[in-house]
Each structure stands twice: as structure tokens, then as C-alpha cells.
Scaffold this active site. Structure first.
Site, mmCIF file in Angstrom:
data_model
loop_
_atom_site.group_PDB
_atom_site.id
_atom_site.type_symbol
_atom_site.label_atom_id
_atom_site.label_comp_id
_atom_site.label_asym_id
_atom_site.label_seq_id
_atom_site.Cartn_x
_atom_site.Cartn_y
_atom_site.Cartn_z
ATOM 1 N N CYS A 116 -21.296 -5.847 12.955
ATOM 2 C CA CYS A 116 -22.197 -4.836 12.398
ATOM 3 C C CYS A 116 -22.292 -3.600 13.280
ATOM 4 O O CYS A 116 -22.485 -2.486 12.784
ATOM 5 C CB CYS A 116 -23.592 -5.437 12.192
ATOM 6 S SG CYS A 116 -23.642 -6.782 10.977
ATOM 7 N N ARG A 136 0.815 -1.210 0.000
ATOM 8 C CA ARG A 136 0.000 0.000 0.000
ATOM 9 C C ARG A 136 0.850 1.262 0.000
ATOM 10 O O ARG A 136 0.316 2.370 -0.056
ATOM 11 C CB ARG A 136 -0.941 0.013 1.206
ATOM 12 C CG ARG A 136 -2.067 -1.005 1.085
ATOM 13 C CD ARG A 136 -3.015 -0.945 2.265
ATOM 14 N NE ARG A 136 -4.126 -1.878 2.086
ATOM 15 C CZ ARG A 136 -5.019 -2.184 3.023
ATOM 16 N NH1 ARG A 136 -4.941 -1.612 4.220
ATOM 17 N NH2 ARG A 136 -5.985 -3.045 2.774
ATOM 18 N N GLU A 161 -0.455 -8.724 -5.590
ATOM 19 C CA GLU A 161 -1.766 -9.236 -5.979
ATOM 20 C C GLU A 161 -1.706 -10.711 -6.340
ATOM 21 O O GLU A 161 -2.603 -11.488 -5.986
ATOM 22 C CB GLU A 161 -2.324 -8.421 -7.154
ATOM 23 C CG GLU A 161 -2.696 -6.997 -6.800
ATOM 24 C CD GLU A 161 -3.792 -6.918 -5.753
ATOM 25 O OE1 GLU A 161 -4.610 -7.851 -5.656
ATOM 26 O OE2 GLU A 161 -3.815 -5.919 -5.010
ATOM 27 N N TYR A 192 -9.704 -9.487 -12.116
ATOM 28 C CA TYR A 192 -9.396 -8.973 -10.782
ATOM 29 C C TYR A 192 -8.054 -8.238 -10.777
ATOM 30 O O TYR A 192 -7.933 -7.114 -10.275
ATOM 31 C CB TYR A 192 -9.366 -10.106 -9.753
ATOM 32 C CG TYR A 192 -8.847 -9.651 -8.416
ATOM 33 C CD1 TYR A 192 -9.701 -9.056 -7.490
ATOM 34 C CD2 TYR A 192 -7.496 -9.766 -8.081
ATOM 35 C CE1 TYR A 192 -9.226 -8.590 -6.271
ATOM 36 C CE2 TYR A 192 -7.011 -9.301 -6.874
ATOM 37 C CZ TYR A 192 -7.877 -8.722 -5.974
ATOM 38 O OH TYR A 192 -7.401 -8.249 -4.777
ATOM 39 N N CYS A 237 -26.813 -1.111 4.575
ATOM 40 C CA CYS A 237 -26.893 -2.569 4.455
ATOM 41 C C CYS A 237 -28.304 -3.046 4.771
ATOM 42 O O CYS A 237 -28.800 -2.857 5.888
ATOM 43 C CB CYS A 237 -25.883 -3.227 5.397
ATOM 44 S SG CYS A 237 -25.888 -5.028 5.329
ATOM 45 N N CYS A 282 -16.868 -6.770 8.166
ATOM 46 C CA CYS A 282 -17.869 -7.601 7.486
ATOM 47 C C CYS A 282 -17.263 -8.963 7.171
ATOM 48 O O CYS A 282 -17.248 -9.430 6.043
ATOM 49 C CB CYS A 282 -18.361 -6.911 6.217
ATOM 50 S SG CYS A 282 -19.886 -7.605 5.542
ATOM 51 N N LEU A 330 4.496 -20.505 -0.518
ATOM 52 C CA LEU A 330 3.271 -19.835 -0.942
ATOM 53 C C LEU A 330 2.303 -20.770 -1.665
ATOM 54 O O LEU A 330 1.129 -20.455 -1.806
ATOM 55 C CB LEU A 330 3.598 -18.647 -1.851
ATOM 56 C CG LEU A 330 4.284 -17.463 -1.159
ATOM 57 C CD1 LEU A 330 4.788 -16.456 -2.181
ATOM 58 C CD2 LEU A 330 3.339 -16.787 -0.189
ATOM 59 N N GLY A 331 2.811 -21.909 -2.155
ATOM 60 C CA GLY A 331 1.953 -22.858 -2.848
ATOM 61 C C GLY A 331 1.518 -22.359 -4.220
ATOM 62 O O GLY A 331 1.862 -21.267 -4.648
ATOM 63 N N TYR A 332 0.756 -23.199 -4.921
ATOM 64 C CA TYR A 332 0.248 -22.851 -6.260
ATOM 65 C C TYR A 332 1.376 -22.253 -7.103
ATOM 66 O O TYR A 332 1.331 -21.102 -7.540
ATOM 67 C CB TYR A 332 -0.919 -21.872 -6.153
ATOM 68 C CG TYR A 332 -2.092 -22.418 -5.381
ATOM 69 C CD1 TYR A 332 -3.048 -23.222 -5.999
ATOM 70 C CD2 TYR A 332 -2.239 -22.157 -4.019
ATOM 71 C CE1 TYR A 332 -4.123 -23.739 -5.291
ATOM 72 C CE2 TYR A 332 -3.309 -22.671 -3.300
ATOM 73 C CZ TYR A 332 -4.249 -23.464 -3.946
ATOM 74 O OH TYR A 332 -5.311 -23.966 -3.248
ATOM 75 N N GLN A 389 -4.354 -16.507 -3.661
ATOM 76 C CA GLN A 389 -4.716 -17.778 -3.032
ATOM 77 C C GLN A 389 -3.939 -18.019 -1.740
ATOM 78 O O GLN A 389 -3.778 -19.154 -1.306
ATOM 79 C CB GLN A 389 -4.475 -18.924 -4.025
ATOM 80 C CG GLN A 389 -5.427 -18.874 -5.219
ATOM 81 C CD GLN A 389 -4.959 -19.751 -6.362
ATOM 82 O OE1 GLN A 389 -3.894 -19.557 -6.929
ATOM 83 N NE2 GLN A 389 -5.766 -20.731 -6.720
ATOM 84 N N ASP A 397 -12.975 -8.951 -4.718
ATOM 85 C CA ASP A 397 -12.417 -10.181 -4.164
ATOM 86 C C ASP A 397 -13.482 -10.806 -3.271
ATOM 87 O O ASP A 397 -14.639 -10.360 -3.245
ATOM 88 C CB ASP A 397 -11.119 -9.905 -3.406
ATOM 89 C CG ASP A 397 -11.319 -9.056 -2.156
ATOM 90 O OD1 ASP A 397 -12.452 -8.580 -1.903
ATOM 91 O OD2 ASP A 397 -10.343 -8.869 -1.411
#
Length: 345
Positions: A213, A37, A49, A134, A222, A206, A94-96, A54, A152
Site C-alpha cells: 500500500c 501487449r 487470454e 471476460y 482506497c 495490490c 499448460l493444462g486444461y 487458468q 480478473d
């Protein structure tokens, strides 16, 4: 409900300015500081990103995967030049692992087609390998300050609850609808802050299960009266059970038998060599564990082969010096197994 949810007042779509202000004002006070950020550089944002698609934020941050990867490959050119072994090693944990290779292909395409400059338009971004709607939306919002339909799982959950919509959020029709909503609600004056804010709201307020809430800055927008019941998804895929029987073996010189994979999922990764249950039936079991990968639950069992004399070598099998193992890229379940075995054998 076990708590008093603030009363619905008006739709976010009929009071966009008020909705955006309530959300971003909350974020200015409560927003977390993540390293991705702090930059608008497209390559650094893209790396974050792809890692986060995942993998949970806590995993990416906890072992400094993001910062270590950028130290190893600080720009597009460095990543484009990376060989498989160094790339997979940097991605380990991190996998994948296909994500890492696709990230490299993206870097090469930006260099070859766009002379090292990321395109700003969605259509051009979507032509790059490994970039879907995305990721394109994220780059447009966070790097180029353009409104985008960024959705997302967190944003989708917020939309389902805001609209009190029981439709499965993972259906194609709802995915398209939520992207349209996201673009409509995005703040054209500051899309990056807005998108960070709504995603963080889903992470912290959320959240799945019972949301907070009573602390939600957009609760009056909402319409949901039973937020614990939403969102809904299509019935989950059936989990398949898989057994893996692996060998642990040293030769007379102390080298360890390993196997380098050649399949599409973990191509180039290392592991202990697999054998059939019959080949392991007479051997001592020295390690067992289970792990999940996509829709498979894998039971990994490792057996000790003390005499390598009659061992049949197979394609991909290699004798490896134990001192070289740390530098090799391993899938996490096999790294854990080998580390544990080496502590005791």
C-alpha cells in the site's frame, strides 16, 4: 496492520479522471512488457487470454508457450486446420486441454460465420464458442479500443479493497457488480492502457496477502483499513483424494505400452495405462508422485510389469516406439513420470 497505509481521500467513482490518471501514470513508469501487449491483432490477443485464464504468466512466458503456439499456428486458418495431436502437443504443459479445443472452435467460427474478421460488439463476441464475458471484454479493450467491464482476479481484489467490501468476490452478485464498476471506471479515451494498468496493479502492488500500500498509486482512493483481510471468498470446495495405479511395460521389441485417453477432460492425450490396485499388488513400484487437478489431489503410482505375455489390452492401449513418445501430447504429470522412468529403465 504492520505498516502505515496511506489515508483514504475520495472515491474513485467521484474522481474518475484523477483515479485513471494516477493509475496509468504509474503504469507508464512501471508496466511490464509482455509479448501480447505489443499487438492489437485479435487472434494473438485471444490466444494469450485463453492461455492466461487458468495459467500463471510465469508459466506461459517461462517456456515460451505463447510464442511457440503462434509460430505453430500463426493465424485463424492454421489453427482451424489443426488436428488433435498437433494441437494438444502445442498446448502441452499448460493444462486444461479443453481450452485448446475451444480455441480451435473459436477460430473455425470466426472464419465460417464472420469471414475471418472478429466482431467488435460484445453480443456477437459472446456467441462465439469459448468466449465468455471476460474474454469478450479483453478483446474489446485491447484490440478494438472500446471501454469494457474487464474483471480478473486481480481487478476483483482491488475493487474489494477499494470499497472495503467483505462480500465474497466469487458470488454472482459481486461478480456482476464488479463488471459494472470496471466499465464505469474504464478510461474511454484509452481503455487498453487502463485495463493493462489495473490488472498489473493487482499483480504487483495490490497483491494477495499483504499488499504494498505504501507504493500504491491509487491508495488515496482506497477505503480499506485492513487490506490483508480482503478479498473474501465463499468456503472452498472439499478436496477429494484419488489414487491412480499405472503400468510401465515394454514388449520383446522394446515398444512401450501407452494409453490414449477418450474422456472429455484429456481427450486425445497420452499417458501410462491405468489398472486396478489388485492388478498391481504383486508388481514392483518404480515411481510415485502427487498432483492437483481442479478439486482433486491425485496420487500417481507406477508399477513395473516385466512380462507382457499375459497382459490384457484395453480400449485405448497402444504399443509405441520410444522414439515417437516425444512428439505425442502428454498431460504434464505423466510426461514427468515417463521421463523419470525412462532414465532408469
Amino acid at each position: 496492520m504492520g505498516f502505515n497505509k496511506p489515508r483514504f481521500r475520495t472515491s474513485a467513482f467521484s474522481a474518475k479522471h484523477e483515479f485513471r490518471h494516477a493509475l496509468t501514470d504509474w503504469f507508464s513508469r512501471e508496466g511490464k512488457d509482455y509479448p501480447w501487449r505489443r499487438t492489437t491483432e485479435p487472434y494473438a490477443v485471444l490466444v494469450s487470454e485463453i492461455m492466461l485464464q487458468q495459467t500463471q504468466i510465469a508459466t506461459v512466458l517461462g517456456k515460451h508457450h505463447y510464442t511457440r503456439f503462434l509460430e505453430k499456428f500463426p493465424d485463424l486458418a492454421a489453427l482451424a486446420r489443426a488436428d488433435d495431436e498437433s494441437l494438444l502437443k502445442a498446448w502441452e504443459g499448460l493444462g486444461y486441454y479443453r481450452r485448446a479445443r475451444m480455441l480451435r472452435e473459436t477460430a473455425r467460427a470466426v472464419l465460417d460465420i464472420h469471414h475471418g474478421i472478429f466482431p467488435h460488439e460484445e453480443a456477437e463476441l459472446l456467441k462465439l464458442p469459448g468466449i465468455g464475458p471476460y474474454t469478450a471484454a479483453a478483446l474489446r479493450a485491447f484490440c478494438f479500443r472500446q471501454p469494457s467491464g474487464l474483471v480478473d482476479g486481480n481487478v476483483s481484489r482491488i475493487f474489494a479493497r477499494m470499497a472495503a467490501d467483505p462480500s465474497p468476490v466469487d458470488s454472482s452478485a459481486v461478480i456482476r457488480k464488479h463488471r459494472d464498476w470496471a466499465l464505469d471506471l474504464c478510461d474511454p479515451g484509452d481503455p487498453a492502457t487502463y485495463q493493462h494498468a489495473i490488472m498489473e496493479l493487482g499483480q504487483t502492488i495490490c497483491r494477495p496477502g499483504r499488499p504494498a500500500c505504501e507504493r500504491c498509486p491509487i491508495a488515496s482512493f482506497c477505503a480499506c483499513s485492513e487490506p490483508e483481510e480482503l478479498p473474501r471468498k465463499k468456503p472452498p470446495a472439499v478436496i477429494s483424494e484419488i489414487d491412480e495405479h499405472a503400468l510401465f511395460c515394454r514388449d520383446d521389441e522394446g515398444l512401450i505400452l501407452l494409453h490414449q485417453e477418450s474422456g472429455s477432460r484429456r481427450n486425445g492425450m497420452w499417458k501410462l495405462p491405468l489398472r486396478s490396485p489388485c492388478e498391481c499388488a504383486a508388481l514392483e513400484e518404480i515411481y510415485s508422485a502427487s498432483y492437483m487437478i481442479t478439486r482433486y489431489r491425485v496420487s500417481l503410482r507406477v508399477f513395473l510389469l516385466e512380462n507382457s505375455g499375459g497382459l490384457e489390452m484395453r480400449t485405448g492401449d497402444r504399443w509405441v516406439d520410444p522414439d515417437a513418445i516425444t512428439a505425442l501430447p502428454f498431460a504434464t504429470p505423466y510426461r514427468k513420470a515417463l521421463n523419470r522412468i525412462l532414465e532408469n529403465h
